[in-house]
Each structure stands twice: as C-alpha cells, then as structure tokens.
Design an enzyme around this catalytic site. Structure first.
Site, short mmCIF file in Angstrom:
data_model
loop_
_atom_site.label_atom_id
_atom_site.label_comp_id
_atom_site.label_asym_id
_atom_site.label_seq_id
_atom_site.Cartn_x
_atom_site.Cartn_y
_atom_site.Cartn_z
N HIS A 59 43.76 51.63 42.51
CA HIS A 59 43.94 50.85 43.76
C HIS A 59 45.40 50.91 44.24
CE1 HIS A 59 43.91 47.74 46.80
NE2 HIS A 59 44.70 46.98 46.06
N HIS A 84 52.38 46.21 43.95
CA HIS A 84 52.08 45.05 44.80
C HIS A 84 51.20 43.99 44.14
CE1 HIS A 84 48.29 47.19 45.87
NE2 HIS A 84 47.84 46.00 46.18
N GLU A 88 50.98 39.05 40.80
CA GLU A 88 49.84 38.15 40.97
C GLU A 88 48.84 38.24 39.81
OE1 GLU A 88 46.30 37.62 44.16
OE2 GLU A 88 48.18 38.47 44.87
N ASP A 89 48.63 39.46 39.31
CA ASP A 89 47.53 39.67 38.35
C ASP A 89 47.97 39.88 36.90
OD1 ASP A 89 45.93 39.52 40.53
OD2 ASP A 89 45.63 41.67 40.76
N ASP A 150 46.84 47.96 51.92
CA ASP A 150 46.06 47.30 50.87
C ASP A 150 44.69 46.88 51.41
OD1 ASP A 150 45.51 45.82 48.45
OD2 ASP A 150 46.15 43.99 49.46
N ASP A 271 32.30 57.47 79.05
CA ASP A 271 33.45 58.10 78.37
C ASP A 271 33.36 57.88 76.86
OD1 ASP A 271 33.85 55.44 78.66
OD2 ASP A 271 35.97 55.55 79.21
#
Length: 734
Positions: A59, A84, A88-89, A150, A271
C-alpha cells in the site's frame, strides 16, 4: 498457504518500479534516503496484511508510485508516502521520523496521521481529520497531495472491503476528496475517484455505461480519425511541427451526470468525447498560437458560439488554462475541441505539482489562482472557530465552486465564488465595509445587499456608520469570510446581551431569596428549555422570556411543576439499538420481524424492496432507510459513518411502497386512459396521484404509485413503454 518468495519478489518489483520513475529527478543522496524509508516501512509493517490478504507494504509503495507517476511529486513526498501509515499503525512515533528523516518529512506525516482520542457525539471523526490535514496547508500542500494518492489507492482496492465500509469510504471520497482533487487541478484523479464512487454505490449504472463506451469504441475511433485528419494536415501545412491531437471519451460519472441533467439516454449525449490539440511552443507564444489553431479548427467545422470558453486570458482558480470550443462535425455530431500547450496540459493533468514546477522556472508565470486559493484556505482556517462539520460545509461551499469575476468602481478585479452577493463583495474588500453595508450599485443601478453578482459586474458598496449586521444576513452570503465575520459580530453582540440578562436573572433570584448557585442556574436553563446558560440569559435580555416567570416552585423538588434538567446522552440511542438488535448484529432486516425497531423510509429517496439500501441512526426518529443512490447518502455516510447500519429487505411482499415515475411522449386522444389502464387493471397497482401537462403535441406526466418492490416497478415501466405514443418512463426521487 502464503507464498512468501512470490510476495518478496512482488515487493521488490514495485520498489524498483518506483525508483525507475523517480530516477529523472533524484539528486545526491536521494536514492539512499528513499531506500532507508522503504526499509523502515517494510520493517514497521512486516507482520501486517491488508483486507485483501496482501502484505501491507504494497500500500505505501503504491501511494508513493501514484505521488510520483500521476501527481509528479519528488523525493520528500516519496519518503513521506512510504512512511505515511507508520506512526498511526505501528510503534514508531513522529519524533523517530524527525530524527531519521528530518523535520519536513515529520511535519507532512503528522498532517497525514489521523487524530486519536474521544470525539463529541454529533461531530465527525472524518471531518476532524480533514480539518487537521488542511491546517498543514499553511506549511505544506504536499500533505493533501499525498492524502489524495492514499485515497486513490484505497478506492482502487475497495473490492476487498465489507459492503458498509465500501459505501462509507466511497461516499466520503465523493463528498471531499474528488472535489479537492478538482480544486487542485488533478482532473485525471478527480475523474477516477468519481468513477470508482459510482462503481461501488451504483454498480449497475456503472457497468451499463462502461459497456456502452466499450461497444462504441471502434466506431468512435473511426469518427475521431476522420474528424482530426484535415485539421492535422492543415496544421502541418501552416508550419506547426510539434503538436499532438488525441481524442478520448469522457468519464463514466460525467456521462451519467449529463444524462441526468439533460434527461437523455446514452445515445442522445452529443459530446461523449473530447478532442485535444496539444502544442509544444515557448511560453510567450502560447496565446497567439492557441488562437491560430482555433481559427484552423473553425475553418473546417462550424463552432457553437455559446460554447466558446477562453481560460487562457482568464485561467480557472485551480490554474487550468485552455481554449474550449464545441463544433459541428460533418456527420451532424457536436464535438468538444480543447486547445492547449504542453505546459497547460501538464498543469491540467498534474495540477498543483506541475503548476509549482513551472512557477519556479524562469520563463513561466509567477502567481496563479491556485496560490490565491491556497491563501484563501489559510485565511478560512484562521477565522474559522466553528465545529468540524460546519467548517467542512463552509469549505465545500466556498472552495469547490466556479468563480464570478467582478470589478470595483476603479476597475480592480475581484474574484468571488459563484452565487456570491453584493454583501460578499463588501466583506471581500474590508470587514468594516462589510459591517456598515447598506446597499450597492451594480452597473450604476441601486440593488439590495442580497443581489447576486454576475461576471463583468461593476460594483460600488454603499455604507452607513449606523448600520450593523443582523442574523438575516447569513441567509444571503456565500463566502466563508463574510459568514464567519457576521457570526463573530453576532456572537459578540449576543455576549453583551447575555451579560445584561445575567444581571437581570441574579436580581430576580435575590428578590426570591434564592442562591444564584451553578446548580440553581442550570436548573433554570433546563426548565426553560435553553440549550445553555448563555442562551437563557440572552432570551431574558431580549424579552423572549419574561423575568417574572422565574418563580420559587421551579427550585422545589416536591412541586409537580418542578422539571429536573434532562441531558441527552448521545450513546444512549446506540445502546438501545444494540439492546434490540444484539451487540454483534451488524445487519438490519427491513420488512419482517422489525416491529421492535423504530424505522422509517426516507422521503428524500422513497426506497422500495429490491433497492440497495442502508440504515441511518437518527437521534430522535429511530433508523431512517435510504437508497445508496440517495442525494443525501454521500453526506450522511461521509460525516456520520459511525451511525450507518447495513440493511437489506426480506423476501415478503405484502407491503406497498410509494414510488414516483415520470412519463413523456407524444400527445393523442385516449392516452391518459391507456396509461391508467396499464397501471390499475393490468398490474393492479394503486395510484396516489397523477399530473399530466401537455403542450405543442408533447406531454409530460408525473405519477406517484404504490408498488411491492423494484421488480414490480420495472415490469410496470416496461409495460408503459409499450403504450402507443410513450417515449420514455423514468423513476424519480420525490
């Protein structure tokens, strides 16, 4: 069984692909820094997998790839994209990032890291996160560009998520990220996000249009070849050497939007694709060369005078520049032709990153509407002290719209959002002028402050020192600046009034020999249904509440008239639903055995059995059932994701549901009779109302009918289409 060797090879392949795309701009130690970021991320995420089962590291690698290949960002962004999610993880912290990769990367990652902690009931975590991310705009726009990369990868891999998560993420994307990509000039990403939203929220329509585009590909390519042939020949004859002409279909979502807006079928859209002529010329020659090419195109094909758009003289606020014209082809089809240079094309495809690249070049322009927009976002963040959802609404209203160009009496150009009023302009000039606005002169004519401005208007604001803002002003301003300044003024005025009210209340309590303690004052506010003490004082000050109504019995718990303060706890409702549905039950079944749950069908989209639906937990009306294609769905799912309930219909069909259909065709005697016969006799469907308008031999009717499910509705539509004279039958949301 997991094939670790195959996974290792795939990770390495993606990493090498990233380096290959980054190679042209790498300097000094850049490759080493990227390698270090890759290894840090690989180690931090080593035991993690995505919902699809693949290693998590793929990812961040994909996000970095989008940042380089599709947005055109550099080394700092690659490093930030690779890292990134680590804060957080995983166990890594911002301080670790700053130590190893420097303050700039740390700042970007801090902006990308979601807020943790408790949220007020009624606010939205997504909205809070979005506001936090925007705050970093004042430091670094790359935060938002990486966030878009992301989000794009998450949308591309949405297939492995649960259905309710798909709806929530797709809606949030449509509500915030697609308009943001548009505003930053990333048209390719904006279009893909819109298409992917459609793919997951209205799969049938998405498949229908994409199949149609595929089926018409061969005929379209032949048409494009025939159309551009003479233009290319003439351009070469006139000495143009470096140019490219290409044609491509419009996005699936934009085609659907056109079908709905113009109320036509796929075949009737004139169009479906645009021809793009891209010229490679120096910056100073761009404008005259584009107009020369326009002249060549219109020598061969007749232009539609209403469809000429000159975004070269006045670029869009997101930096977009091009000449657009719509011309009539030899086969009788309208074709949109876009004329632009290589620089303009780069900015159109890659938005802010490309604009920035050209800005620092020696020959290109130095200031653009995009810089002004970024500055406006900064101003908005400075003045905004509303809650996150209110802020988001203002952000979308103000910054995702087209512009209107107006002039001051001295000829100075002012750019405002579309639908802006004279009062918006007053605040744009100066806050004090806004506060004292009395009216305006637009093109020498006297108009009220609510007058909506149009392109080219010359506006003079009339002021008076006795004038001051009123609450009514909020009904006709559109800019964030005007709205926040008016609210600020009214808040201050309310504070002064509330202080006067407090003095009056305390005097009254003294007369009754009652202590003005916090408990007694809060009891008063609750008794008179005031949301806060401040509101209670204000109501007293402006005589909305008679001071004499404050009586002794209010403070006596034995009194029948005593009503204690009742505070609504937000989580109570959720617990009630859990009690009925069972804590682990994630699915609401509609139509059978649900008498214990208080639910109602939403009036905004009238869902019927067979529709793809979801439930929304309201605070005071139980659960409301909406169609996933409901106009309100995007907003509800993106702002209140935690209150979304998965829902499906049971198989039973004893109930009837209200649905609306529009019917169009050529008028004839007995037509209404034939239509009602099909509805009432043939399919035994009950009608609630029918209105039919007829003029110049054409009729249009709107019917509200009761059906059991989508299958019965579809059968009815097919039968009605067989009635002689009926040309189209469509379902509509009430």
């Amino acid at each position: 069984m997991i094939d670790h060797e195959a996974e290792r090879k795939e990770i390495l392949r993606q990493y090498r692909k990233l380096l290959r795309h980054a190679k042209p701009f790498l300097k000094d130690n850049d490759a080493k820094i990227i390698k270090k970021a890759f290894n840090t991320s690989l180690e931090a995420h080593k035991d993690m997998r995505r919902k699809s089962g693949e290693p998590y590291i793929l990812h961040p690698l994909a996000v970095a790839q989008i940042a380089v290949e599709e947005i055109g960002l550099g080394t700092t962004s690659i490093v930030a994209a690779l890292l990134h999610d680590v804060v957080e993880d995983t166990d890594l912290e911002i301080a670790d990032i700053e130590r190893d990769f420097g303050p700039r990367v740390a700042k970007i990652i801090e902006g990308l890291t979601k807020i943790s902690g408790v949220f007020e009931y009624g606010t939205s975590q997504q909205a809070e996160n979005f506001r936090k991310m925007l705050l970093t705009l004042s430091d670094d726009v790359r935060v938002i560009l990486i966030k878009l990369a992301d989000r794009l990868h998450n949308m591309r891999t949405l297939g492995s998520m649960a259905r309710d998560k798909q709806l929530k993420i797709a809606s949030e994307t449509m509500y915030l990220y697609a308009p943001l990509a548009h505003r930053l000039g990333l048209y390719a990403i904006k279009s893909e996000l819109e298409d992917l939203h459609l793919k997951y929220t209205d799969t049938e329509t998405y498949k229908f249009i994409s199949n149609k585009i595929r089926q018409t590909k061969a005929a379209r390519n032949k048409f494009i070849g025939d159309f551009i042939g003479p233009i290319e020949e003439e351009l070469r004859r006139q000495g143009f050497a470096n140019f490219e002409v290409k044609g491509r279909p419009k996005s699936i979502y934009s085609i659907l939007k056109k079908m709905k807006k113009q109320n036509v079928t796929f075949e009737e859209i004139y169009d479906l694709f645009a021809i793009r002529i891209i010229l490679d010329v120096p910056y100073e020659q761009e404008k005259p060369v584009c107009w020369r090419v326009y002249s060549v195109v219109t020598d061969f094909y007749q232009p539609n005078p209403d469809r000429l758009r000159d975004w070269i003289s006045t670029p869009k606020a997101n930096g977009y520049e091009a000449l657009h014209t719509t011309v009539m082809s030899k086969t009788g089809q309208w074709v949109e032709v876009q004329i632009r240079t290589k620089r303009m094309d780069d900015i159109a495809e890659r938005g802010y990153a490309a604009h920035w690249k050209y800005k620092i070049g020696s020959t290109g322009p130095t200031e653009s509407g995009l810089d002004n927009w970024i500055n406006k976002v900064r101003d908005m963040l400075d003045v905004s002290n509303t809650n996150a959802i209110e802020f988001l609404d203002e952000f979308r209203t103000n910054l995702f719209v087209e512009e209107v160009f107006v002039f001051t009496p001295k000829g100075e150009l002012i750019i405002l959002p579309d639908r802006a009023t004279a009062l918006d302009m007053a605040f744009e000039i100066h806050t004090q002028i806004g506060y004292q606005s009395l009216g305006a002169k637009v093109n020498q004519k006297l108009v009220p402050l609510s007058h909506r401005l149009h392109n080219g208007d010359q506006v003079e604001i009339l002021t008076s020192q006795k004038q001051k803002p009123t609450g009514e002003w909020l009904n006709f301003v559109t800019t964030s600046k005007a709205r926040s300044k008016i609210k600020e003024f009214l808040r201050e005025e309310r504070k002064v009034k509330a202080e006067e009210g407090r003095v009056l209340v305390e005097e009254r309590l003294k007369q009754l020999n009652i202590e003005p303690s916090p408990a007694n004052l809060n009891r008063l506010a609750a008794y008179f249904n005031a949301p806060s003490l401040q509101d209670f004082y204000y109501k007293v000050a402006v005589n909305l509440l008679d001071i004499k109504e404050i009586k002794e019995y209010i403070f006596n718990p034995q009194s029948e008239k005593y009503r204690p303060a009742s505070l609504l706890v937000g989580s109570t409702f959720d617990k009630e639903v859990e009690k009925i549905r069972g804590i682990n039950s994630q699915l609401l079944v509609i139509g059978g055995g649900t008498d214990k749950i208080d639910y109602e069908l939403a009036n905004c989209c009238n869902p019927i059995p067979g529709d793809d639906v979801f439930g929304f937990q309201t605070v005071d009306h139980g659960i409301t059932i909406h169609r996933t294609t409901c106009p309100k769905a995007v907003e509800l799912m993106s702002n209140y994701g935690h209150r979304i309930v998965k829902a499906k219909w049971t198989g039973q069909q004893e109930l009837s549901f209200l649905a609306g259909i529009t019917i169009k065709g050529t008028d004839r005697v007995g037509l209404v009779n034939d239509v009602t016969k099909v509805i009432s006799t043939s399919l035994k469907v009950n009608m609630r109302s029918i209105t039919i308008d007829s003029h110049d031999g054409v009729f249009e009717g709107r019917l509200m009918i009761f059906v059991n499910d989508t299958a019965q509705l579809e059968k009815l539509i097919q039968r009605l289409l067989r009635v002689n004279g009926v040309l189209s039958v469509d379902r509509f949301d009430s």
